[in-house]
Design an enzyme around this catalytic site. Sequence first.
Site, short mmCIF file in Angstrom:
data_model
loop_
_atom_site.label_atom_id
_atom_site.label_comp_id
_atom_site.label_asym_id
_atom_site.label_seq_id
_atom_site.Cartn_x
_atom_site.Cartn_y
_atom_site.Cartn_z
N HIS A 297 -14.45 79.15 2.57
CA HIS A 297 -15.24 79.36 3.79
C HIS A 297 -15.07 78.14 4.69
O HIS A 297 -15.16 77.00 4.21
CB HIS A 297 -16.72 79.56 3.47
CG HIS A 297 -16.93 80.78 2.64
ND1 HIS A 297 -16.85 82.04 3.16
CD2 HIS A 297 -17.11 80.92 1.31
CE1 HIS A 297 -17.00 82.92 2.19
NE2 HIS A 297 -17.15 82.27 1.06
N ASN B 165 -10.84 84.36 2.24
CA ASN B 165 -12.06 84.14 2.99
C ASN B 165 -12.51 85.53 3.44
O ASN B 165 -12.01 86.06 4.44
CB ASN B 165 -11.82 83.24 4.21
CG ASN B 165 -13.11 83.00 4.97
OD1 ASN B 165 -14.12 83.65 4.71
ND2 ASN B 165 -13.08 82.07 5.92
N ALA C 26 -17.66 87.97 6.66
CA ALA C 26 -18.98 88.59 6.47
C ALA C 26 -19.04 89.44 5.19
O ALA C 26 -20.13 89.60 4.59
CB ALA C 26 -19.33 89.43 7.68
N GLU D 38 -11.92 81.20 -3.44
CA GLU D 38 -12.67 81.62 -2.26
C GLU D 38 -12.82 80.43 -1.31
O GLU D 38 -13.13 79.33 -1.75
CB GLU D 38 -14.07 82.09 -2.74
CG GLU D 38 -15.04 82.44 -1.65
CD GLU D 38 -16.45 82.73 -2.22
OE1 GLU D 38 -16.71 82.41 -3.41
OE2 GLU D 38 -17.26 83.26 -1.46
N TYR E 181 -16.78 77.01 13.84
CA TYR E 181 -15.49 77.30 13.21
C TYR E 181 -14.32 76.47 13.75
O TYR E 181 -13.19 76.64 13.29
CB TYR E 181 -15.17 78.80 13.34
CG TYR E 181 -16.25 79.68 12.73
CD1 TYR E 181 -16.48 79.66 11.36
CD2 TYR E 181 -17.04 80.52 13.52
CE1 TYR E 181 -17.47 80.44 10.80
CE2 TYR E 181 -18.03 81.31 12.97
CZ TYR E 181 -18.25 81.27 11.61
OH TYR E 181 -19.22 82.05 11.06
N ARG F 63 -26.46 77.32 6.07
CA ARG F 63 -26.68 78.17 7.24
C ARG F 63 -27.82 79.16 6.95
O ARG F 63 -28.75 78.82 6.23
CB ARG F 63 -25.36 78.88 7.60
CG ARG F 63 -24.25 77.89 8.00
CD ARG F 63 -22.96 78.59 8.37
NE ARG F 63 -23.15 79.43 9.56
CZ ARG F 63 -22.23 80.30 10.00
NH1 ARG F 63 -21.07 80.41 9.35
NH2 ARG F 63 -22.45 81.03 11.08
N PRO G 236 -13.06 89.93 8.39
CA PRO G 236 -13.40 90.27 9.77
C PRO G 236 -13.74 89.08 10.66
O PRO G 236 -14.44 88.17 10.25
CB PRO G 236 -14.61 91.21 9.63
CG PRO G 236 -15.09 91.05 8.24
CD PRO G 236 -13.92 90.61 7.43
N ASN G 237 -13.20 89.17 11.87
CA ASN G 237 -13.45 88.22 12.97
C ASN G 237 -12.73 86.89 12.82
O ASN G 237 -12.80 86.06 13.73
CB ASN G 237 -14.97 87.99 13.18
CG ASN G 237 -15.67 89.26 13.56
OD1 ASN G 237 -15.28 89.91 14.53
ND2 ASN G 237 -16.68 89.65 12.80
N ARG H 200 -14.37 81.86 20.13
CA ARG H 200 -15.82 81.67 20.31
C ARG H 200 -16.37 80.82 19.17
O ARG H 200 -15.72 80.64 18.15
CB ARG H 200 -16.54 83.03 20.36
CG ARG H 200 -16.30 83.79 21.67
CD ARG H 200 -17.33 84.89 21.88
NE ARG H 200 -18.69 84.40 21.82
CZ ARG H 200 -19.57 84.77 20.89
NH1 ARG H 200 -19.25 85.62 19.95
NH2 ARG H 200 -20.79 84.28 20.90
#
Length: 139
Positions: free
Chosen positions: A99, A73, A76, A97, A22, A106, A9-10, A17
Site C-alpha cells: 500500500h 496493491n 479499495a 501486499e 499518493y 487512516r 482500482p483507481n 488527484r
Amino acid sequence: MKILVINGPNINMLGIREPDIYGKNTYDDLVEMIAEHCDKKDIEVDFFQSNHEGEIVDEIQSAYGVFDGIVINPAAYTHTSVAILDALKAVAIPTVEVHISDINEREEFRKFSYVSLVAKKTIAGKGFDGYLEAVDYFA
Ligand code: CA2
C-alpha cells in the site's frame, strides 16, 4: 524468477488527484520504476491494473504455473474482497501486499485487509518504494 505486479482500482489515477496521500507520480512512472529495479535484480516482471474485481481474479488465476511471485496493491478491494483473497489462496503463489499510504493511520475501515490473511508480507506507507521492497523480498 518471474513476478506479476497487480494494481487495483483507481491506481491508474495516481498523480492526477490526492497528491498529498499518493504522491505526484503517475501509474506509468510507477511501472517504469519497478521495471528498472527488476532489470537490475535480473527479475522478469509483468504488470496488470484493473478497476474491476473479476478481472483481477481472472489475472490471478492466469498467473498459476506462470509466475513465481505476486506483488499486489488491491487498492479499495483490500478491505472488501473475499474473491481476491480466495483467488490468491487457490493459486498459492507467494504474495506480497503493498500500500502506498499507511492504511493503519487512516480511516478505521482501511485497517482491515483480506489480502493480509494470505500475504507473506505487507508493506504500507512507504510510497512507491514499497513496491521495490516487495520485489526485494522475491530477489
Ligand atoms: O495506500 C494504498 O495504496 C491504497 O491501497 C490505495 C487505495 C485505498 O483504497 C487503500 O485503502 C489504500 C486507493 C487508490 C486510489 O488511488 C487514487 C489515486 C489518485 C487519486 C485518487 C485515488
